[in-house]
Design a protein around this motif. Structure first.
Motif, PDB file in Angstrom:
ATOM      1  N   MET A   6     -10.489  -5.302  -0.371  1.00 29.89           N
ATOM      2  CA  MET A   6     -10.230  -6.640  -0.893  1.00 29.89           C
ATOM      3  C   MET A   6      -8.829  -7.121  -0.557  1.00 29.89           C
ATOM      4  O   MET A   6      -8.601  -8.326  -0.373  1.00 29.89           O
ATOM      5  CB  MET A   6     -10.423  -6.664  -2.408  1.00 29.89           C
ATOM      6  CG  MET A   6     -11.869  -6.600  -2.855  1.00 29.89           C
ATOM      7  SD  MET A   6     -12.883  -7.923  -2.133  1.00 29.89           S
ATOM      8  CE  MET A   6     -11.946  -9.377  -2.629  1.00 29.89           C
ATOM      9  N   ALA A   7      -7.868  -6.211  -0.447  1.00 27.72           N
ATOM     10  CA  ALA A   7      -6.479  -6.601  -0.181  1.00 27.72           C
ATOM     11  C   ALA A   7      -6.299  -7.225   1.197  1.00 27.72           C
ATOM     12  O   ALA A   7      -5.283  -7.880   1.445  1.00 27.72           O
ATOM     13  CB  ALA A   7      -5.556  -5.387  -0.327  1.00 27.72           C
TER      14      ALA A   7
ATOM     15  N   SER B 223     -10.853 -10.293  -7.915  1.00 24.93           N
ATOM     16  CA  SER B 223     -12.142  -9.637  -7.722  1.00 24.93           C
ATOM     17  C   SER B 223     -12.338  -8.466  -8.669  1.00 24.93           C
ATOM     18  O   SER B 223     -13.475  -8.130  -9.022  1.00 24.93           O
ATOM     19  CB  SER B 223     -12.284  -9.167  -6.274  1.00 24.93           C
ATOM     20  OG  SER B 223     -11.364  -8.129  -5.980  1.00 24.93           O
TER      21      SER B 223
ATOM     22  N   LEU C 187      -3.404  -9.860  -2.130  1.00 21.18           N
ATOM     23  CA  LEU C 187      -3.360  -9.130  -3.395  1.00 21.18           C
ATOM     24  C   LEU C 187      -3.857  -9.953  -4.572  1.00 21.18           C
ATOM     25  O   LEU C 187      -4.445  -9.423  -5.520  1.00 21.18           O
ATOM     26  CB  LEU C 187      -1.939  -8.624  -3.655  1.00 21.18           C
ATOM     27  CG  LEU C 187      -1.441  -7.530  -2.697  1.00 21.18           C
ATOM     28  CD1 LEU C 187      -0.034  -7.104  -3.074  1.00 21.18           C
ATOM     29  CD2 LEU C 187      -2.374  -6.334  -2.696  1.00 21.18           C
TER      30      LEU C 187
ATOM     31  N   GLU D 223      -6.250 -12.097  -4.420  1.00 23.80           N
ATOM     32  CA  GLU D 223      -7.703 -12.026  -4.311  1.00 23.80           C
ATOM     33  C   GLU D 223      -8.219 -10.679  -4.812  1.00 23.80           C
ATOM     34  O   GLU D 223      -9.287 -10.598  -5.427  1.00 23.80           O
ATOM     35  CB  GLU D 223      -8.127 -12.252  -2.853  1.00 23.80           C
ATOM     36  CG  GLU D 223      -8.015 -13.692  -2.378  1.00 23.80           C
ATOM     37  CD  GLU D 223      -6.572 -14.117  -2.103  1.00 23.80           C
ATOM     38  OE1 GLU D 223      -5.670 -13.234  -2.101  1.00 23.80           O
ATOM     39  OE2 GLU D 223      -6.339 -15.319  -1.891  1.00 23.80           O
ATOM     40  N   LEU D 224      -7.448  -9.625  -4.561  1.00 24.61           N
ATOM     41  CA  LEU D 224      -7.818  -8.317  -5.084  1.00 24.61           C
ATOM     42  C   LEU D 224      -7.871  -8.357  -6.609  1.00 24.61           C
ATOM     43  O   LEU D 224      -8.842  -7.903  -7.225  1.00 24.61           O
ATOM     44  CB  LEU D 224      -6.802  -7.279  -4.609  1.00 24.61           C
ATOM     45  CG  LEU D 224      -7.011  -5.796  -4.954  1.00 24.61           C
ATOM     46  CD1 LEU D 224      -6.135  -4.938  -4.047  1.00 24.61           C
ATOM     47  CD2 LEU D 224      -6.669  -5.468  -6.404  1.00 24.61           C
TER      48      LEU D 224
ATOM     49  N   ASP E  77       0.852  -1.182   0.000  1.00 24.80           N
ATOM     50  CA  ASP E  77       0.000   0.000   0.000  1.00 24.80           C
ATOM     51  C   ASP E  77       0.894   1.240   0.000  1.00 24.80           C
ATOM     52  O   ASP E  77       1.692   1.448   0.918  1.00 24.80           O
ATOM     53  CB  ASP E  77      -0.900  -0.010   1.233  1.00 24.80           C
ATOM     54  CG  ASP E  77      -2.009   1.027   1.151  1.00 24.80           C
ATOM     55  OD1 ASP E  77      -1.772   2.112   0.592  1.00 24.80           O
ATOM     56  OD2 ASP E  77      -3.108   0.766   1.679  1.00 24.80           O
TER      57      ASP E  77
ATOM     58  N   ARG F 239     -12.088   0.326  -2.261  1.00 24.67           N
ATOM     59  CA  ARG F 239     -12.505  -1.061  -2.477  1.00 24.67           C
ATOM     60  C   ARG F 239     -11.294  -1.965  -2.663  1.00 24.67           C
ATOM     61  O   ARG F 239     -11.302  -3.121  -2.235  1.00 24.67           O
ATOM     62  CB  ARG F 239     -13.455  -1.125  -3.674  1.00 24.67           C
ATOM     63  CG  ARG F 239     -14.728  -0.306  -3.450  1.00 24.67           C
ATOM     64  CD  ARG F 239     -15.816  -0.602  -4.454  1.00 24.67           C
ATOM     65  NE  ARG F 239     -15.489  -0.270  -5.817  1.00 24.67           N
ATOM     66  CZ  ARG F 239     -15.713   0.902  -6.391  1.00 24.67           C
ATOM     67  NH1 ARG F 239     -16.230   1.898  -5.690  1.00 24.67           N
ATOM     68  NH2 ARG F 239     -15.428   1.103  -7.654  1.00 24.67           N
ATOM     69  N   GLN F 240     -10.239  -1.451  -3.314  1.00 20.67           N
ATOM     70  CA  GLN F 240      -9.016  -2.251  -3.421  1.00 20.67           C
ATOM     71  C   GLN F 240      -8.450  -2.573  -2.041  1.00 20.67           C
ATOM     72  O   GLN F 240      -8.054  -3.710  -1.778  1.00 20.67           O
ATOM     73  CB  GLN F 240      -7.962  -1.501  -4.248  1.00 20.67           C
ATOM     74  CG  GLN F 240      -8.168  -1.570  -5.745  1.00 20.67           C
ATOM     75  CD  GLN F 240      -6.905  -1.178  -6.484  1.00 20.67           C
ATOM     76  OE1 GLN F 240      -5.829  -1.712  -6.215  1.00 20.67           O
ATOM     77  NE2 GLN F 240      -7.032  -0.259  -7.417  1.00 20.67           N
ATOM     78  N   ARG F 241      -8.394  -1.563  -1.197  1.00 25.21           N
ATOM     79  CA  ARG F 241      -7.850  -1.797   0.143  1.00 25.21           C
ATOM     80  C   ARG F 241      -8.696  -2.794   0.924  1.00 25.21           C
ATOM     81  O   ARG F 241      -8.161  -3.619   1.670  1.00 25.21           O
ATOM     82  CB  ARG F 241      -7.753  -0.470   0.892  1.00 25.21           C
ATOM     83  CG  ARG F 241      -6.607   0.405   0.387  1.00 25.21           C
ATOM     84  CD  ARG F 241      -6.467   1.686   1.176  1.00 25.21           C
ATOM     85  NE  ARG F 241      -5.200   2.326   0.876  1.00 25.21           N
ATOM     86  CZ  ARG F 241      -5.071   3.581   0.429  1.00 25.21           C
ATOM     87  NH1 ARG F 241      -6.139   4.330   0.238  1.00 25.21           N
ATOM     88  NH2 ARG F 241      -3.864   4.074   0.177  1.00 25.21           N
TER      89      ARG F 241
END
Length: 372
Positions: free
Chosen positions: A348-349, A359, A353, A355-356, A170, A344-346
């Motif tokens: 899912m993370a 998705s 990563l 899985e991000l 991040d 939303r990325q954060r």
């Protein structure tokens, strides 16, 4: 109802292998597209600066409903092409899992000159953005409209932020793409120009000084297009979803139409301090909608959500006249409920990563939030 301004959209996407690592797959995808789609469709997909990227260009639209259908169809075709080429097509501003140093540029001779001029900066630059084109009436009007857009471009960055990760971690930024873009000359807020001739002279000076390749090269967040009769706004990262893309189109067209109405009333765009403008761009990239922003006209720090509210109030009349009020309200509700792409990325993370990536990739069914 007054005639709506035309709107078009360009989207840049990353190509990744099944492990989520960017891969130079554009030749395979373009070959698939030319083999499986007709010429009118296939010509809308183009290589970009890097071979890990591909660009999709929409048709010209007057309604947001037809733009949404167009973007959805293009993304679906890219998802199919990626699947058949054993690649993932990712709609985000920067690769989350790793960087792609010296990933190799496309064979286009102009892109080769860009790589040679900017060296490491260009060779490692794989950021993907969303470009909104809104129709205008002539070059002088385009320049005058851009003057009006300058105070609002940081807010469009904040709404469209979708690149918090860099080199597998991040970055702390909502839009790392904007942070990367700021390294190039001719980036950030466009200069205030008195006329089309004044604007062209400013660009020519940068070209002649050797910091830009040509007069199409500027990285400014908004500019008169030298290809179409439009103003081109390039503030947002590539949108995570079609809804996010359409929201950028709605807000941008509203701003352009409001600017034209102001110009018709004899009101020129406000002069803002260039350093304050640069600070506002940085703050938007750093915080997105979740922290402070800078009001470049008043030169004060305010919450980013307040700036978004001010923008909506500023363009409210033109949204209503264009018939876009309802769709703007629905799409803003989506941002309120789900957050920006960066948020939303954060979220899912937290699962990892990979899985991000899974998705967010095209073809996973995530295109709208069932708001329509």
């Amino acid at each position: 109802m007054p005639q709506r301004r035309t709107v078009g959209f360009e989207e840049e996407f990353l190509l990744l292998d099944v492990g989520g690592v960017p891969v130079a797959g554009v030749d395979a995808v373009i070959d698939w597209i030319h083999t499986n789609l007709g010429p009118d469709e296939s010509n809308r997909f183009k290589p970009e600066l890097q071979r890990v990227q591909i660009e999709s260009v929409s048709l010209v639209h007057t309604t947001m409903q037809t733009l949404q259908s167009d973007l959805s169809a293009a993304r679906s075709k890219l998802a199919t092409a990626g699947h058949d080429c054993e690649l993932l097509v990712l709609p985000i501003g920067y690769a989350p899992i790793c960087g792609t140093p010296h990933c190799g540029g496309t064979e286009d001779s102009r892109y080769a000159r860009i790589h040679n001029r900017y060296r490491e900066m260009a060779q490692t630059y794989t950021a993907c953005g969303a470009h909104v084109h809104v129709g205008v009436d002539g070059d002088d009007q385009a320049v005058a409209v851009v003057n009006h857009l300058r105070p609002w471009l940081p807010t469009l960055i904040a709404v469209g932020a979708n690149s918090p990760f860099h080199e597998g971690h991040d970055s702390g930024y909502s839009s790392w793409r904007i942070a990367e873009l700021s390294r190039f000359p001719g980036s950030g807020l466009p200069p205030y120009a008195r006329s089309a001739d004044d604007y062209e002279n400013r660009v020519a000076t940068l070209v002649e000084s050797g910091v830009l390749i040509d007069d199409h090269m500027s990285f400014w967040l908004a500019r008169p297009s030298d290809v179409y009769p439009t103003v081109e706004v390039r503030a947002a990262d590539t949108a995570a979803t079609v809804d996010d893309a359409v929201l950028q189109a709605v807000l941008t067209r509203g701003l352009v139409q409001t600017a034209i109405a102001a110009l018709d009333a004899g009101i020129e765009g406000p002069h803002i301090d260039q350093q304050v403008g640069a600070a506002a761009v940085w703050s938007a990239a750093r915080h997105g909608l979740t922290g402070p922003a800078i009001d470049t006209v008043e030169e004060v720090q305010v919450p980013a959500l307040k700036m978004l509210g001010n923008l909506i109030e500023w363009i409210a009349d033109e949204l209503e006249e264009a018939g876009d009020t309802a769709v703007a309200r629905r799409l803003l509700t989506g941002i309120e409920h789900h957050g920006t792409g960066a948020a939303r990325q954060r979220s899912m993370a937290r699962l990892g990563l990979k899985e991000l990536v899974e998705s967010f990739r095209l073809g996973n069914g995530l295109s709208t939030y069932e708001l329509h």
